[in-house]
Design a protein around this motif. Structure first.
Motif, PDB file in Angstrom:
ATOM      1  N   LYS A  98     -10.343 -12.651  -6.407  1.00 12.93           N
ATOM      2  CA  LYS A  98     -10.001 -13.837  -7.179  1.00 12.93           C
ATOM      3  C   LYS A  98     -11.135 -14.128  -8.147  1.00 12.93           C
ATOM      4  CE  LYS A  98     -12.014 -17.653  -4.605  1.00 12.93           C
ATOM      5  NZ  LYS A  98     -11.817 -18.977  -4.081  1.00 12.93           N
ATOM      6  N   ILE A  99     -10.829 -14.911  -9.154  1.00 10.17           N
ATOM      7  CA  ILE A  99     -11.840 -15.305 -10.128  1.00 10.17           C
ATOM      8  C   ILE A  99     -12.533 -16.552  -9.577  1.00 10.17           C
ATOM      9  CG2 ILE A  99     -12.274 -15.991 -12.520  1.00 10.17           C
ATOM     10  CD1 ILE A  99     -11.160 -13.147 -12.243  1.00 10.17           C
ATOM     11  N   GLY A 100     -13.858 -16.472  -9.445  1.00  8.35           N
ATOM     12  CA  GLY A 100     -14.640 -17.582  -8.912  1.00  8.35           C
ATOM     13  C   GLY A 100     -14.861 -18.668  -9.949  1.00  8.35           C
ATOM     14  N   PRO A 101     -15.525 -19.758  -9.547  1.00  9.87           N
ATOM     15  CA  PRO A 101     -15.768 -20.879 -10.467  1.00  9.87           C
ATOM     16  C   PRO A 101     -16.678 -20.518 -11.645  1.00  9.87           C
ATOM     17  CG  PRO A 101     -16.880 -21.226  -8.361  1.00  9.87           C
ATOM     18  CD  PRO A 101     -16.032 -20.012  -8.214  1.00  9.87           C
ATOM     19  N   ASP A 102     -17.516 -19.478 -11.454  1.00  7.75           N
ATOM     20  CA  ASP A 102     -18.405 -19.061 -12.546  1.00  7.75           C
ATOM     21  C   ASP A 102     -17.749 -18.041 -13.478  1.00  7.75           C
ATOM     22  OD1 ASP A 102     -18.314 -17.134 -10.611  1.00  7.75           O
ATOM     23  OD2 ASP A 102     -20.451 -16.650 -10.671  1.00  7.75           O
ATOM     24  N   GLY A 103     -16.467 -17.707 -13.217  1.00  6.58           N
ATOM     25  CA  GLY A 103     -15.738 -16.778 -14.080  1.00  6.58           C
ATOM     26  C   GLY A 103     -15.874 -15.324 -13.672  1.00  6.58           C
ATOM     27  N   LYS A 104     -16.615 -15.039 -12.594  1.00  8.94           N
ATOM     28  CA  LYS A 104     -16.773 -13.669 -12.124  1.00  8.94           C
ATOM     29  C   LYS A 104     -15.752 -13.362 -11.044  1.00  8.94           C
ATOM     30  CE  LYS A 104     -21.557 -12.724 -13.161  1.00  8.94           C
ATOM     31  NZ  LYS A 104     -22.796 -12.137 -12.654  1.00  8.94           N
ATOM     32  N   LYS A 105     -15.406 -12.075 -10.926  1.00  9.85           N
ATOM     33  CA  LYS A 105     -14.450 -11.634  -9.918  1.00  9.85           C
ATOM     34  C   LYS A 105     -15.152 -11.547  -8.571  1.00  9.85           C
ATOM     35  CE  LYS A 105     -10.773  -8.224  -9.875  1.00  9.85           C
ATOM     36  NZ  LYS A 105     -10.320  -6.961 -10.448  1.00  9.85           N
ATOM     37  N   GLU A 106     -14.542 -12.118  -7.526  1.00  7.43           N
ATOM     38  CA  GLU A 106     -15.108 -12.109  -6.184  1.00  7.43           C
ATOM     39  C   GLU A 106     -14.177 -11.381  -5.226  1.00  7.43           C
ATOM     40  OE1 GLU A 106     -15.464 -16.280  -5.362  1.00  7.43           O
ATOM     41  OE2 GLU A 106     -17.519 -16.345  -6.104  1.00  7.43           O
ATOM     42  N   ARG A 107     -14.761 -10.762  -4.195  1.00  6.38           N
ATOM     43  CA  ARG A 107     -13.970 -10.109  -3.156  1.00  6.38           C
ATOM     44  C   ARG A 107     -13.763 -11.088  -2.000  1.00  6.38           C
ATOM     45  NH1 ARG A 107     -16.709  -4.576  -1.701  1.00  6.38           N
ATOM     46  NH2 ARG A 107     -18.520  -5.895  -1.515  1.00  6.38           N
ATOM     47  N   ASN A 151     -13.176   1.530   6.010  1.00  8.84           N
ATOM     48  CA  ASN A 151     -12.650   0.196   5.777  1.00  8.84           C
ATOM     49  C   ASN A 151     -13.807  -0.789   5.833  1.00  8.84           C
ATOM     50  OD1 ASN A 151     -10.671  -1.645   5.250  1.00  8.84           O
ATOM     51  ND2 ASN A 151      -9.491  -1.231   7.091  1.00  8.84           N
ATOM     52  N   LEU A 152     -13.800  -1.753   4.960  1.00  9.30           N
ATOM     53  CA  LEU A 152     -14.871  -2.732   4.864  1.00  9.30           C
ATOM     54  C   LEU A 152     -14.902  -3.639   6.088  1.00  9.30           C
ATOM     55  CD1 LEU A 152     -16.911  -3.438   2.609  1.00  9.30           C
ATOM     56  CD2 LEU A 152     -15.344  -5.189   1.881  1.00  9.30           C
ATOM     57  N   VAL A 153     -16.102  -3.992   6.553  1.00  7.67           N
ATOM     58  CA  VAL A 153     -16.279  -4.930   7.659  1.00  7.67           C
ATOM     59  C   VAL A 153     -16.726  -6.254   7.055  1.00  7.67           C
ATOM     60  CG1 VAL A 153     -17.588  -5.449   9.744  1.00  7.67           C
ATOM     61  CG2 VAL A 153     -16.870  -3.115   9.292  1.00  7.67           C
ATOM     62  N   CYS A 154     -15.978  -7.321   7.365  1.00 13.80           N
ATOM     63  CA  CYS A 154     -16.295  -8.650   6.839  1.00 13.80           C
ATOM     64  C   CYS A 154     -17.603  -9.141   7.463  1.00 13.80           C
ATOM     65  CB  CYS A 154     -15.163  -9.630   7.159  1.00 13.80           C
ATOM     66  SG  CYS A 154     -15.510 -11.316   6.646  1.00 13.80           S
ATOM     67  N   PRO A 155     -18.570  -9.602   6.643  1.00 15.34           N
ATOM     68  CA  PRO A 155     -19.830 -10.079   7.206  1.00 15.34           C
ATOM     69  C   PRO A 155     -19.688 -11.394   7.987  1.00 15.34           C
ATOM     70  CG  PRO A 155     -19.849 -10.249   4.802  1.00 15.34           C
ATOM     71  CD  PRO A 155     -18.577  -9.578   5.186  1.00 15.34           C
ATOM     72  N   LYS A 156     -18.633 -12.157   7.725  1.00 16.56           N
ATOM     73  CA  LYS A 156     -18.457 -13.446   8.400  1.00 16.56           C
ATOM     74  C   LYS A 156     -17.744 -13.291   9.753  1.00 16.56           C
ATOM     75  CE  LYS A 156     -16.743 -18.138   7.831  1.00 16.56           C
ATOM     76  NZ  LYS A 156     -15.895 -19.026   7.062  1.00 16.56           N
ATOM     77  N   CYS A 157     -16.547 -12.671   9.737  1.00 17.99           N
ATOM     78  CA  CYS A 157     -15.773 -12.570  10.980  1.00 17.99           C
ATOM     79  C   CYS A 157     -16.033 -11.277  11.742  1.00 17.99           C
ATOM     80  CB  CYS A 157     -14.278 -12.744  10.710  1.00 17.99           C
ATOM     81  SG  CYS A 157     -13.531 -11.485   9.665  1.00 17.99           S
ATOM     82  N   GLY A 158     -16.650 -10.272  11.107  1.00 16.52           N
ATOM     83  CA  GLY A 158     -16.990  -9.027  11.786  1.00 16.52           C
ATOM     84  C   GLY A 158     -15.831  -8.083  12.018  1.00 16.52           C
ATOM     85  N   LYS A 159     -14.660  -8.367  11.421  1.00 19.09           N
ATOM     86  CA  LYS A 159     -13.486  -7.505  11.582  1.00 19.09           C
ATOM     87  C   LYS A 159     -13.344  -6.586  10.380  1.00 19.09           C
ATOM     88  CE  LYS A 159     -10.934 -11.046  14.106  1.00 19.09           C
ATOM     89  NZ  LYS A 159      -9.796 -11.951  14.050  1.00 19.09           N
ATOM     90  N   THR A 160     -12.690  -5.436  10.600  1.00 19.20           N
ATOM     91  CA  THR A 160     -12.401  -4.556   9.472  1.00 19.20           C
ATOM     92  C   THR A 160     -11.261  -5.175   8.680  1.00 19.20           C
ATOM     93  OG1 THR A 160     -10.841  -3.234  10.735  1.00 19.20           O
ATOM     94  CG2 THR A 160     -13.127  -2.479  10.687  1.00 19.20           C
ATOM     95  N   THR A 161     -11.383  -5.130   7.366  1.00 18.62           N
ATOM     96  CA  THR A 161     -10.404  -5.817   6.535  1.00 18.62           C
ATOM     97  C   THR A 161     -10.232  -5.125   5.192  1.00 18.62           C
ATOM     98  OG1 THR A 161      -9.859  -7.941   5.504  1.00 18.62           O
ATOM     99  CG2 THR A 161     -12.168  -7.369   5.606  1.00 18.62           C
ATOM    100  N   ARG A 162      -9.069  -5.339   4.614  1.00 18.63           N
ATOM    101  CA  ARG A 162      -8.875  -4.972   3.220  1.00 18.63           C
ATOM    102  C   ARG A 162      -9.366  -6.149   2.394  1.00 18.63           C
ATOM    103  NH1 ARG A 162      -2.885  -3.725   2.539  1.00 18.63           N
ATOM    104  NH2 ARG A 162      -2.824  -5.657   3.689  1.00 18.63           N
ATOM    105  N   THR A 163      -9.559  -5.936   1.118  1.00 17.05           N
ATOM    106  CA  THR A 163     -10.086  -7.019   0.294  1.00 17.05           C
ATOM    107  C   THR A 163      -9.054  -7.507  -0.699  1.00 17.05           C
ATOM    108  OG1 THR A 163     -11.018  -5.423  -1.261  1.00 17.05           O
ATOM    109  CG2 THR A 163     -12.476  -6.248   0.444  1.00 17.05           C
ATOM    110  N   LYS A 194      -8.542 -11.529   6.205  1.00 21.23           N
ATOM    111  CA  LYS A 194      -8.314 -12.135   7.512  1.00 21.23           C
ATOM    112  C   LYS A 194      -8.876 -13.539   7.620  1.00 21.23           C
ATOM    113  CE  LYS A 194      -7.707  -7.813   9.872  1.00 21.23           C
ATOM    114  NZ  LYS A 194      -8.191  -6.822  10.792  1.00 21.23           N
ATOM    115  N   CYS A 195     -10.102 -13.773   7.121  1.00 21.51           N
ATOM    116  CA  CYS A 195     -10.698 -15.110   7.280  1.00 21.51           C
ATOM    117  C   CYS A 195     -10.888 -15.853   5.954  1.00 21.51           C
ATOM    118  CB  CYS A 195     -12.028 -15.019   8.023  1.00 21.51           C
ATOM    119  SG  CYS A 195     -13.366 -14.260   7.081  1.00 21.51           S
ATOM    120  N   GLY A 196     -10.726 -15.161   4.821  1.00 18.67           N
ATOM    121  CA  GLY A 196     -10.832 -15.816   3.519  1.00 18.67           C
ATOM    122  C   GLY A 196     -12.234 -15.960   2.981  1.00 18.67           C
ATOM    123  N   ALA A 197     -13.242 -15.395   3.661  1.00 17.00           N
ATOM    124  CA  ALA A 197     -14.629 -15.494   3.199  1.00 17.00           C
ATOM    125  C   ALA A 197     -14.851 -14.647   1.956  1.00 17.00           C
ATOM    126  CB  ALA A 197     -15.571 -15.047   4.311  1.00 17.00           C
TER     127      ALA A 197
END
Length: 105
Positions: free
Chosen positions: A87-96, A72-84, A100-103
């Motif tokens: 969403k489409i970012g402002p530059d049109g690329k897909k972001e993960r 399971n992926l560990v969020c670099p911001k909150c440090g918790k294991t999370t699913r992803t 849990k924290c929305g980062a």
């Protein structure tokens, strides 16, 4: 097309098996086999034959592959294991996104 939720370089946590609870960096991803290799986890011993004259053989420890569903992926911001989420970012690329924290990462 085979896709995985982790990429090379991500920090992941092991969910099951002998290394449950350990964290490590993803060294290699194999989408076809649905497996990942995590640094310092699932260590196996290999018997290596000397290939050239003067080269040493012997028993070498190396990382073995794990099924991607066991990590399971560990969020670099909150440090918790999370699913992803994605969403489409402002530059049109897909972001993960961290669920849990929305980062974004």
């Amino acid at each position: 097309m085979n896709k995985l939720h982790v990429k090379t370089g991500d920090t992941v946590a092991i969910l099951s098996g002998k290394d449950k609870g350990k964290q490590g960096k993803v060294l290699e991803v194999s989408p076809k086999e649905q497996k990942v290799i995590v640094e310092g986890c699932n260590m196996v011993t290999k018997h290596v034959k000397p290939r050239r004259q003067g080269e040493n053989g012997g028993i070498v420890k190396a990382e073995g592959a794990l099924y991607a569903s066991k990590v399971n992926l560990v969020c670099p911001k909150c440090g918790k294991t999370t699913r992803t989420a994605s969403k489409i970012g402002p530059d049109g690329k897909k972001e993960r996104l961290c669920k849990k924290c929305g980062a974004t990462f």
